[in-house]
Structure formats: structure tokens, C-alpha cells
Scaffold this active site. Structure first.
Site, PDB file in Angstrom:
ATOM      1  N   SER A   1     -74.188 -25.034  57.990  1.00  0.00           N
ATOM      2  CA  SER A   1     -75.147 -25.668  57.545  1.00  0.00           C
ATOM      3  C   SER A   1     -75.774 -24.523  57.327  1.00  0.00           C
ATOM      4  O   SER A   1     -75.641 -23.859  56.923  1.00  0.00           O
ATOM      5  CB  SER A   1     -75.769 -26.742  58.537  1.00  0.00           C
ATOM      6  OG  SER A   1     -76.917 -27.214  56.837  1.00  0.00           O
TER       7      SER A   1
ATOM      8  N   ASP B   1     -71.343 -36.177  53.664  1.00  0.00           N
ATOM      9  CA  ASP B   1     -72.629 -35.031  53.826  1.00  0.00           C
ATOM     10  C   ASP B   1     -73.268 -35.831  53.597  1.00  0.00           C
ATOM     11  O   ASP B   1     -73.642 -36.012  52.065  1.00  0.00           O
ATOM     12  CB  ASP B   1     -72.356 -34.042  54.309  1.00  0.00           C
ATOM     13  CG  ASP B   1     -73.108 -32.671  54.668  1.00  0.00           C
ATOM     14  OD1 ASP B   1     -74.021 -33.642  54.805  1.00  0.00           O
ATOM     15  OD2 ASP B   1     -72.322 -31.822  54.874  1.00  0.00           O
TER      16      ASP B   1
ATOM     17  N   HIS C   1     -72.382 -34.362  58.238  1.00  0.00           N
ATOM     18  CA  HIS C   1     -72.672 -33.288  58.296  1.00  0.00           C
ATOM     19  C   HIS C   1     -72.987 -32.598  59.677  1.00  0.00           C
ATOM     20  O   HIS C   1     -72.108 -31.071  59.410  1.00  0.00           O
ATOM     21  CB  HIS C   1     -73.744 -33.291  57.667  1.00  0.00           C
ATOM     22  CG  HIS C   1     -74.868 -31.825  57.913  1.00  0.00           C
ATOM     23  ND1 HIS C   1     -74.672 -30.924  56.748  1.00  0.00           N
ATOM     24  CD2 HIS C   1     -75.275 -31.052  58.179  1.00  0.00           C
ATOM     25  CE1 HIS C   1     -75.041 -29.608  56.605  1.00  0.00           C
ATOM     26  NE2 HIS C   1     -75.459 -29.704  57.670  1.00  0.00           N
TER      27      HIS C   1
END
Length: 253
Positions: free
Chosen positions: A93, A194, A224
Site C-alpha cells: 500500500s 481491493d 487489500h
């Protein structure tokens, strides 16, 4: 400020191949701990730092900005370079964004990059309002634990401080300008579904970098935080193969 149990940084000394892992925004090293432990078990030198403002309470994150987060991993990279022949950077991320910026800024000092669901954009409408809104509303609902697998948590905050969210927005804008300077071998793994970062962010990365050695893998069974999800083992295996191929190509084992 005491750390929340389970969010501690992780490091292990090993071979001349170093690996720096970067966790995500409002998350913690817990999201990458199994990945880091796997890489350490493979004999690599591993560093998984806790980013400033994370691992305690959201009020601490409110006092930090992207310069603090990037500065932390930049220092860790330099320390790894002092004792390793080569260093790979990996991230989840926002950690993927930090890893890509390290690659853009450090050039040949980074041997390769692995990112999982990298965050390189910010929602346009929310981003437009954020610079003013952050002075009126301190936090919003958290974005952690987007995980298909049950009974797993990433050790993140249940609130997002808007000052820090604005800093995250600034980081993504800067990073998109840096992406053409990424030339290293690159492995991008992204989830089909996601709920935090759109898969199109990975497409932005793939379309903007200058790397010629690029591999894209779609994760079909994870959300995610794929590093703690059903595809975690595949992430481990693909990272092993990526690093092994590159170190063998350079004549090292």
C-alpha cells in the site's frame, strides 16, 4: 508512548542480500511480519521498521507527515547498504509508494522492487476537500483490516487523522512524478478485489516506470492486505523467485 502489542519493528541479520520492508498508512509491521519472517528464514538480512506515528494511537500519527515516513525508510536503506552487497525494497500500500520512491531516488543502490497493492493516487473529490476539511474535522473512519481471510488483523488504527491523510495525498502526488526514474527490476502484485486501493493504481505504476524487467501478478483470493490473506504464501514464493533470479543473474547465491 507504548507500542500496541504486535506492532513492533522486526529485523534479522543474515546474508549479504538485504531486504527493506515498508508497511502501509495507519498500519503497522504486523501486516508484513509473516513476509519478513519468511525472508529471514531464507537467510536474508531483513529490516521491517515501524513508521513514525504508527503502532501507538492515531493522535501520534496526526503529528507526522510523509517526510517523516519516507525519512525513516530512507535511513533504514542506507544502514542496510552499509552492510549488504545489494538491497531490495518491498512494500504494501503506502509502503509500496515509499519503496518506489526509494528506488527512484537511490538508483543502483536498490537492486529490485516488490510492491503489493501500491497506493499511488488519492480519491479526487476527497483530495480536493482535504486541505480545508482537515482543519475542521480531525479524523474519519479507519481503513484497516481489508482482509478476506477471517480472524486476522494488521494492527492498524480504527481512525484516520485527516492531517496525516493530507500528507499521504501529497506523497502520492510527488511519487507519480518520480515513477519514470524507477528503472530497477519490478514485481507488482495486486488484488483483483481491493476495497482500499483501486487496482488501477498498479496500472499507473506499470505504465509510468522505466523498468524493462517487469512482472505483474493478479491475486485472485485476497483483499487489500494480501500479505496476511489467502495469497500470502504466493507472495512469499514469487518474492523468493524474483530475488533468486536477480541474485543468480549477478553471480551471487
Amino acid at each position: 508512548m507504548p507500542l500496541v502489542p504486535g506492532t513492533e519493528p522486526f529485523s534479522r541479520e543474515g546474508s549479504a542480500t538485504g531486504i527493506l520492508l515498508c508497511h502501509g498508512f495507519t498500519g503497522s509491521p504486523a501486516s508484513l511480519r509473516p513476509w519478513a519472517e519468511h525472508l529471514a528464514a531464507r537467510g536474508h538480512t531483513v529490516s521491517l521498521p515501524l513508521l513514525p506515528g504508527h503502532g501507538t494511537r492515531w493522535q501520534e500519527l496526526q503529528r507526522t507527515g510523509w517526510q517523516d515516513w519516507y525519512g525513516s525508510v530512507d535511513r533504514e536503506l542506507r544502514l542496510l547498504r552499509d552492510r549488504c552487497e545489494e538491497v531490495f525494497v518491498v512494500g504494501l500500500s503506502m509502503g509500496g509508494a515509499l519503496a518506489l520512491r526509494l528506488a527512484a531516488r537511490h538508483g543502483d543502490a536498490v537492486a529490485g522492487v516488490v510492491v503489493v497493492n501500491p497506493a499511488v493516487t488519492f480519491p479526487r473529490v476527497k483530495g480536493w476537500a482535504l486541505p480545508a476539511l482537515r482543519h475542521l474535522v480531525p479524523t474519519t473512519r479507519g481503513i484497516v483490516d481489508d482482509i478476506a481471510r477471517g480472524g486476522v488483523a494488521e494492527g492498524g488504527y480504527d481512525r484516520v487523522p485527516l492531517h496525516a491523510a493530507n500528507a499521504m495525498r501529497q506523497l502520492t502526488r510527488l511519487l507519480r512524478g518520480d515513477l519514470p526514474q524507477v528503472t530497477q527490476p519490478l514485481l507488482v502484485l495486486h488484488s483483483r478485489v481491493d476495497h482500499v486501493v483501486p487496482p488501477s493504481d498498479s496500472a499507473v505504476v506499470l505504465g509510468a516506470v522505466s523498468s524493462t524487467d517487469v512482472t505483474e501478478i493478479v491475486l485472485e483470493d485476497s483483499y487489500h492486505v494480501a500479505t496476511l490473506d489467502h495469497d500470502a504464501e504466493r507472495i512469499h514464493q514469487e518474492t523468493d523467485a524474483f530475488i533468486s533470479r536477480l541474485t543468480t543473474r549477478e553471480g551471487r547465491t
